[in-house]
Design a protein around this motif. Structure first.
Motif, short mmCIF file in Angstrom:
data_model
loop_
_atom_site.label_atom_id
_atom_site.label_comp_id
_atom_site.label_asym_id
_atom_site.label_seq_id
_atom_site.Cartn_x
_atom_site.Cartn_y
_atom_site.Cartn_z
N PHE A 229 1.05 -1.10 0.10
CA PHE A 229 -0.03 -0.14 0.14
C PHE A 229 0.69 1.30 0.03
N LEU A 230 1.85 1.26 1.16
CA LEU A 230 2.90 2.32 0.84
C LEU A 230 3.53 2.67 -0.48
N GLY A 231 3.88 1.21 -1.01
CA GLY A 231 4.41 1.32 -2.36
C GLY A 231 3.59 2.05 -3.34
N SER A 232 2.29 1.83 -3.23
CA SER A 232 1.53 2.50 -4.32
C SER A 232 1.39 3.97 -4.39
N LEU A 233 1.44 4.48 -2.90
CA LEU A 233 1.66 5.65 -2.66
C LEU A 233 3.07 6.19 -2.97
N LEU A 234 4.06 5.75 -2.79
CA LEU A 234 5.36 6.24 -3.29
C LEU A 234 5.48 6.07 -5.04
N GLY A 235 5.13 5.24 -5.43
CA GLY A 235 5.16 5.01 -7.06
C GLY A 235 4.21 6.03 -7.35
N THR A 236 3.36 6.58 -6.91
CA THR A 236 2.11 7.61 -7.47
C THR A 236 2.94 8.96 -7.37
N ALA A 237 3.36 9.01 -6.16
CA ALA A 237 4.28 10.34 -5.76
C ALA A 237 5.41 10.49 -6.69
#
Length: 299
Positions: A229-237
């Motif tokens: 989930f945090l990876g989704s936010l990191l990649g989107t950022a």
């Protein structure tokens, strides 16, 4: 339709007007996720069975990485023009955040992907001998915090690959599954020895359900929800940063296929400048003129 006549994004018509299409896509996303994880988990199951006999951990890691990477490459390419070939709730979340996937399709796809992972795990369990050996868990020496951040970074890399290669349209977009599959392959090479390299909550959840969460390390299963989930936010950022920096203008001809955008050769081969008062060209070679950041020659 003028801006004032457009319906709000969260209006019921925008949210639910495409439910029949979204439902069909979600059904096919279930098929695609099952297809992908059946191939990937089947390879891991086979590799784990061999490892129990041979004990070759390095070869096991390479085999698992190859299985998952190439399974995604093949499956995503097959379903690329059908559902988008996501097979991963974390990728679906990132595409929802950037506006590629609507809220209804986001929910339906996540459900389909989780169910597809369960179906694939159950098929592998039914077709192969012995217990199911494809669960992800933290290896000895890796604590929960390390596991979360490892999963965050490798998932973030996968998300960035999806957004830049598939969501961002360019000349090689049809070949995006190749780069995405290779990103999964590299992520496994790094993390399979530490966390099992889930990079996909559905991939961890499916086998856990089939085995009844009765496997070593099941108490840290939450890592495979929080980390990706945090990876989704990191990649989107990361993708948002690229867009904010207007990355297209940094190397404007990088994706060009025009011959005239090719380098004209080393500067030492350029024609010398014509001296003042000399009406004749100093050389019979090509004249050079500047266009943007590169030199162009006219013969």
């Amino acid at each position: 339709m003028s801006r004032s006549e457009r319906k709000p994004y969260w209006s019921s018509q925008n949210l639910f007007g495409s439910i029949p299409v979204d439902a069909k896509a979600a059904a096919l996303e279930f098929v695609g996720t099952t297809f992908f994880l059946l191939l990937g988990l089947g390879g891991i199951q086979a590799a784990s069975g061999v490892e129990l006999v041979s004990g070759t951990n390095l070869e096991l890691a390479l085999y698992i990485s190859t299985c998952m990477g190439f399974s995604l490459l093949v499956s995503a390419w097959l379903f690329f023009r059908v559902t988008g070939g996501l097979f991963n709730p974390n990728i679906t979340l990132a595409l929802f955040l950037v506006g590629v996937v609507g809220p209804v399709r986001f929910i339906l796809f996540c459900i389909a992907q989780l169910l597809g992972a369960i179906a694939a795990s159950a098929i592998v369990y039914a077709l192969t001998p012995g217990p199911l050996r494809v669960n992800t868990f933290l290896e000895p020496g890796i604590n929960a915090a390390q596991g979360v951040f490892i999963e965050m970074f490798i998932t973030g890399a996968l998300i960035t690959a999806v957004l830049m290669l598939a969501a961002e349209k360019h000349t090689v977009t049809p070949f995006a599954p190749v780069g995405i599959g290779l990103t999964l392959f590299v992520g496994h090479l790094f993390a399979v020895a530490y966390t099992g390299a889930s990079m996909n909550t559905a991939r961890a959840f499916g086998p856990a359900v089939v085995t009844g969460f009765a496997f070593p390390g099941h108490s840290t299963h939450w890592v495979y929800w929080v980390g990706p989930f945090l990876g989704s936010l990191l990649g989107t950022a990361t993708y948002a940063l690229f867009k904010y920096m207007d990355y297209q203008v940094l190397t404007p001809t990088q994706a060009s296929t025009r011959p005239e955008d090719s380098p004209q050769g080393p500067a030492i081969f350029a024609a010398p400048q014509k001296s003042a008062g000399n009406s004749e060209p100093a050389s019979s070679g090509p004249a050079v003129y500047a266009t943007g950041n590169s030199n162009r020659s006219v013969v």
